[in-house]
Motif scaffolding. Sequence first.
Motif, PDB file in Angstrom:
ATOM      1  N   GLY A  43      42.121  88.279 149.063  1.00 23.73           N
ATOM      2  CA  GLY A  43      41.478  87.532 147.986  1.00 23.73           C
ATOM      3  C   GLY A  43      42.356  87.431 146.756  1.00 23.73           C
ATOM      4  O   GLY A  43      43.584  87.432 146.837  1.00 23.73           O
ATOM      5  N   ASP A  44      41.712  87.383 145.590  1.00 24.75           N
ATOM      6  CA  ASP A  44      42.441  87.198 144.338  1.00 24.75           C
ATOM      7  C   ASP A  44      42.557  88.464 143.511  1.00 24.75           C
ATOM      8  O   ASP A  44      43.362  88.539 142.587  1.00 24.75           O
ATOM      9  CB  ASP A  44      41.756  86.097 143.504  1.00 24.75           C
ATOM     10  CG  ASP A  44      41.823  84.747 144.205  1.00 24.75           C
ATOM     11  OD1 ASP A  44      42.886  84.432 144.772  1.00 24.75           O
ATOM     12  OD2 ASP A  44      40.816  84.014 144.203  1.00 24.75           O
ATOM     13  N   PHE A  45      41.737  89.468 143.793  1.00 25.37           N
ATOM     14  CA  PHE A  45      41.816  90.732 143.060  1.00 25.37           C
ATOM     15  C   PHE A  45      41.176  91.831 143.896  1.00 25.37           C
ATOM     16  O   PHE A  45      40.451  91.553 144.859  1.00 25.37           O
ATOM     17  CB  PHE A  45      41.133  90.635 141.686  1.00 25.37           C
ATOM     18  CG  PHE A  45      39.692  90.218 141.745  1.00 25.37           C
ATOM     19  CD1 PHE A  45      38.678  91.166 141.832  1.00 25.37           C
ATOM     20  CD2 PHE A  45      39.338  88.880 141.696  1.00 25.37           C
ATOM     21  CE1 PHE A  45      37.347  90.787 141.885  1.00 25.37           C
ATOM     22  CE2 PHE A  45      38.001  88.488 141.762  1.00 25.37           C
ATOM     23  CZ  PHE A  45      37.011  89.444 141.847  1.00 25.37           C
ATOM     24  N   ILE A  46      41.454  93.067 143.545  1.00 22.69           N
ATOM     25  CA  ILE A  46      40.879  94.204 144.256  1.00 22.69           C
ATOM     26  C   ILE A  46      40.235  95.126 143.236  1.00 22.69           C
ATOM     27  O   ILE A  46      40.718  95.246 142.100  1.00 22.69           O
ATOM     28  CB  ILE A  46      41.956  94.937 145.084  1.00 22.69           C
ATOM     29  CG1 ILE A  46      41.299  95.932 146.062  1.00 22.69           C
ATOM     30  CG2 ILE A  46      42.980  95.631 144.195  1.00 22.69           C
ATOM     31  CD1 ILE A  46      42.239  96.399 147.157  1.00 22.69           C
ATOM     32  N   THR A  47      39.126  95.756 143.589  1.00 23.67           N
ATOM     33  CA  THR A  47      38.395  96.603 142.648  1.00 23.67           C
ATOM     34  C   THR A  47      38.463  98.068 143.091  1.00 23.67           C
ATOM     35  O   THR A  47      38.796  98.372 144.236  1.00 23.67           O
ATOM     36  CB  THR A  47      36.925  96.166 142.553  1.00 23.67           C
ATOM     37  OG1 THR A  47      36.305  96.324 143.831  1.00 23.67           O
ATOM     38  CG2 THR A  47      36.819  94.709 142.108  1.00 23.67           C
ATOM     39  N   SER A  48      38.114  98.954 142.183  1.00 24.51           N
ATOM     40  CA  SER A  48      38.229 100.395 142.431  1.00 24.51           C
ATOM     41  C   SER A  48      37.507 100.860 143.696  1.00 24.51           C
ATOM     42  O   SER A  48      38.056 101.664 144.450  1.00 24.51           O
ATOM     43  CB  SER A  48      37.717 101.173 141.218  1.00 24.51           C
ATOM     44  OG  SER A  48      38.534 100.912 140.091  1.00 24.51           O
ATOM     45  N   PRO A  49      36.279 100.402 143.979  1.00 20.69           N
ATOM     46  CA  PRO A  49      35.603 100.866 145.196  1.00 20.69           C
ATOM     47  C   PRO A  49      36.358 100.489 146.467  1.00 20.69           C
ATOM     48  O   PRO A  49      36.277 101.199 147.466  1.00 20.69           O
ATOM     49  CB  PRO A  49      34.246 100.161 145.145  1.00 20.69           C
ATOM     50  CG  PRO A  49      34.053  99.785 143.729  1.00 20.69           C
ATOM     51  CD  PRO A  49      35.410  99.534 143.179  1.00 20.69           C
ATOM     52  N   GLU A  50      37.091  99.351 146.422  1.00 20.31           N
ATOM     53  CA  GLU A  50      37.849  98.927 147.589  1.00 20.31           C
ATOM     54  C   GLU A  50      39.122  99.763 147.751  1.00 20.31           C
ATOM     55  O   GLU A  50      39.722  99.796 148.822  1.00 20.31           O
ATOM     56  CB  GLU A  50      38.228  97.434 147.473  1.00 20.31           C
ATOM     57  CG  GLU A  50      37.076  96.502 147.137  1.00 20.31           C
ATOM     58  CD  GLU A  50      36.092  96.336 148.277  1.00 20.31           C
ATOM     59  OE1 GLU A  50      36.499  96.525 149.428  1.00 20.31           O
ATOM     60  OE2 GLU A  50      34.914  96.026 148.011  1.00 20.31           O
ATOM     61  N   ILE A  51      39.561 100.418 146.681  1.00 20.96           N
ATOM     62  CA  ILE A  51      40.804 101.190 146.698  1.00 20.96           C
ATOM     63  C   ILE A  51      40.578 102.596 147.240  1.00 20.96           C
ATOM     64  O   ILE A  51      41.382 103.112 148.012  1.00 20.96           O
ATOM     65  CB  ILE A  51      41.395 101.255 145.271  1.00 20.96           C
ATOM     66  CG1 ILE A  51      41.903  99.870 144.868  1.00 20.96           C
ATOM     67  CG2 ILE A  51      42.525 102.282 145.172  1.00 20.96           C
ATOM     68  CD1 ILE A  51      42.243  99.736 143.409  1.00 20.96           C
ATOM     69  N   SER A  52      39.478 103.231 146.820  1.00 22.14           N
ATOM     70  CA  SER A  52      39.235 104.611 147.235  1.00 22.14           C
ATOM     71  C   SER A  52      37.743 104.917 147.285  1.00 22.14           C
ATOM     72  O   SER A  52      37.000 104.569 146.360  1.00 22.14           O
ATOM     73  CB  SER A  52      39.915 105.586 146.265  1.00 22.14           C
ATOM     74  OG  SER A  52      39.584 106.929 146.576  1.00 22.14           O
ATOM     75  N   ARG A 301      41.810  85.082 130.697  1.00 20.04           N
ATOM     76  CA  ARG A 301      42.894  84.889 131.653  1.00 20.04           C
ATOM     77  C   ARG A 301      42.317  84.592 133.042  1.00 20.04           C
ATOM     78  O   ARG A 301      41.136  84.788 133.295  1.00 20.04           O
ATOM     79  CB  ARG A 301      43.795  86.120 131.717  1.00 20.04           C
ATOM     80  CG  ARG A 301      43.076  87.398 132.136  1.00 20.04           C
ATOM     81  CD  ARG A 301      43.846  88.641 131.707  1.00 20.04           C
ATOM     82  NE  ARG A 301      43.185  89.870 132.124  1.00 20.04           N
ATOM     83  CZ  ARG A 301      42.187  90.462 131.471  1.00 20.04           C
ATOM     84  NH1 ARG A 301      41.714  89.916 130.361  1.00 20.04           N
ATOM     85  NH2 ARG A 301      41.663  91.586 131.916  1.00 20.04           N
ATOM     86  N   GLY A 302      43.202  84.144 133.931  1.00 17.19           N
ATOM     87  CA  GLY A 302      42.815  83.848 135.297  1.00 17.19           C
ATOM     88  C   GLY A 302      43.614  84.684 136.284  1.00 17.19           C
ATOM     89  O   GLY A 302      44.730  85.121 135.983  1.00 17.19           O
ATOM     90  N   PHE A 303      43.032  84.913 137.485  1.00 13.27           N
ATOM     91  CA  PHE A 303      43.722  85.637 138.552  1.00 13.27           C
ATOM     92  C   PHE A 303      43.582  84.849 139.849  1.00 13.27           C
ATOM     93  O   PHE A 303      42.485  84.447 140.230  1.00 13.27           O
ATOM     94  CB  PHE A 303      43.135  87.040 138.756  1.00 13.27           C
ATOM     95  CG  PHE A 303      43.546  88.026 137.699  1.00 13.27           C
ATOM     96  CD1 PHE A 303      44.792  88.638 137.747  1.00 13.27           C
ATOM     97  CD2 PHE A 303      42.698  88.324 136.645  1.00 13.27           C
ATOM     98  CE1 PHE A 303      45.173  89.539 136.782  1.00 13.27           C
ATOM     99  CE2 PHE A 303      43.076  89.228 135.668  1.00 13.27           C
ATOM    100  CZ  PHE A 303      44.322  89.838 135.733  1.00 13.27           C
ATOM    101  N   CYS A 304      44.705  84.663 140.524  1.00 12.38           N
ATOM    102  CA  CYS A 304      44.711  84.004 141.822  1.00 12.38           C
ATOM    103  C   CYS A 304      45.764  84.697 142.683  1.00 12.38           C
ATOM    104  O   CYS A 304      46.920  84.834 142.257  1.00 12.38           O
ATOM    105  CB  CYS A 304      45.042  82.517 141.675  1.00 12.38           C
ATOM    106  SG  CYS A 304      44.940  81.599 143.227  1.00 12.38           S
ATOM    107  N   GLY A 305      45.365  85.145 143.866  1.00 11.24           N
ATOM    108  CA  GLY A 305      46.310  85.842 144.729  1.00 11.24           C
ATOM    109  C   GLY A 305      46.915  87.070 144.088  1.00 11.24           C
ATOM    110  O   GLY A 305      48.096  87.361 144.274  1.00 11.24           O
ATOM    111  N   HIS A 306      46.110  87.786 143.285  1.00 10.48           N
ATOM    112  CA  HIS A 306      46.513  89.028 142.618  1.00 10.48           C
ATOM    113  C   HIS A 306      47.555  88.796 141.515  1.00 10.48           C
ATOM    114  O   HIS A 306      48.198  89.735 141.056  1.00 10.48           O
ATOM    115  CB  HIS A 306      47.048  90.054 143.629  1.00 10.48           C
ATOM    116  CG  HIS A 306      46.035  90.437 144.659  1.00 10.48           C
ATOM    117  ND1 HIS A 306      45.137  91.476 144.487  1.00 10.48           N
ATOM    118  CD2 HIS A 306      45.738  89.885 145.864  1.00 10.48           C
ATOM    119  CE1 HIS A 306      44.353  91.554 145.555  1.00 10.48           C
ATOM    120  NE2 HIS A 306      44.698  90.602 146.393  1.00 10.48           N
ATOM    121  N   LYS A 307      47.726  87.556 141.082  1.00 12.19           N
ATOM    122  CA  LYS A 307      48.676  87.250 140.013  1.00 12.19           C
ATOM    123  C   LYS A 307      47.963  86.489 138.898  1.00 12.19           C
ATOM    124  O   LYS A 307      46.960  85.804 139.140  1.00 12.19           O
ATOM    125  CB  LYS A 307      49.842  86.413 140.553  1.00 12.19           C
ATOM    126  CG  LYS A 307      50.708  87.162 141.562  1.00 12.19           C
ATOM    127  CD  LYS A 307      51.841  86.282 142.050  1.00 12.19           C
ATOM    128  CE  LYS A 307      52.711  87.032 143.061  1.00 12.19           C
ATOM    129  NZ  LYS A 307      53.805  86.177 143.584  1.00 12.19           N
TER     130      LYS A 307
END
Length: 430
Positions: A43-52, A301-307
């Motif tokens: 996706g476009d971003f990752i959140t803390s619950p998805e990390i650990s 700001r915007g986020f697309c593809g983690h950038k």
Amino acid sequence: MLRHLMYKIKSTGPITVAEYMKEVLTNPAKGYYVYRDMLGKQGDFITSPEISQIFGELLGIWFISEWMATGKSTAFQLVELGPGRGTLVGDILRVFTQLGSVLKNCDISVHLVEVSQKLSEIQALTLTEEKVPLERNAGSPVYMKGVTKSGIPISWYRHLHDVPKGYSFYLAHEFFDVLPVHKFQREHIAMLPRLVLNSRAQVFVLLQHPKELGLQKTPQGWREVFIDIDPQVSDKLRFVLAPSATPAEAFIQHDETRDHVEVCPDAGVIIEELSQRIALTGGAALVADYGHDGTKTDTFRGFCGHKLHDVLIAPGTADLTADVDFSYLRRMAQGKVASLGPIKQHTFLKNMGIDVRLKVLLDKSNEPSVRQQLLQGYDMLMNPKKMGERFNFFALLPHERLEGGRHQRNARQSKPFASLVAGFSELAWQ
């Protein structure tokens, strides 16, 4: 989405940044959040619950700690605003199951506030595995009902005000940062000669991007940032400044010293609702998000593809976000409840015992790949250069929750009363 926005602007004139965000993110037909899964590596971003998994587990401990500190009520609602894929509430419920002996006499229900059709389906699959068929009623305030894997009733709503009132613990993780903001800039003398006419022959001040403005204060006061069509490029949008005061200016503090301000009335409405509920029926709210305590200026700001992504390019294909102003949330609580924070994520998680939990999981695992994943997740959550200082925790609690602590402090001369709340001071693990 771009065609829709341009038609709207041609029909009614330039739109506020708040209206732009609302259309781009939650438009029922083409909104970014409505029909896509934007989370994770694809996706476009990752959140803390998805990390650990540790992140959600510690939040589960926080809610149990507060439940115990306020008398172990016979029932409570766990309410999450914007639950993503359901990963976070899933980790919290796993802790509830593991500590079932503590919660055995408590009647728990889960209530999710979610506008995205796509994400609500993913949440249902994550949390229920659809072992029991879901009840669906698109026209009802409760548009979906089911039972979690552990047997807890779960319901879905589009709005917080539809969630039943009652003793509740509220959770908002990366929720407030996507609510629409109005942007304001102190009018700058150098901009005045660059007046332009929009399609309705109204005068707007050309503004390529708010950051390009200087910081010279002038007697003209505040001007709201709008979004208009660029007459030089037919399919391009641009920033402009409103020619006169706008209604949202009422949300700016009279003693504001910054030259660029973002205000989020929707966040204020939600905080007022949470404050009224907590003051009336008890419970607590925990907010975790990007943010600041009334110090930052232009954070849109915007986020697309983690950038990072230009917010005006290809609207509807990227996430739009603005840092949460926790000083505004505190003001909007209006003294109905007490507030704690914001404090940095690494401080909160350390106080909650993340190091202890990490050691337990590492000791249990013999798989090198799992151990590496645990350590990488820990680093991402705690490293000040990553998420450790970018995210903050903020809580709303009934006044009596802290006043009781104050009386105890006076009797025993211990730490200040705020230290009685886990996470905002060190949690004693036994």
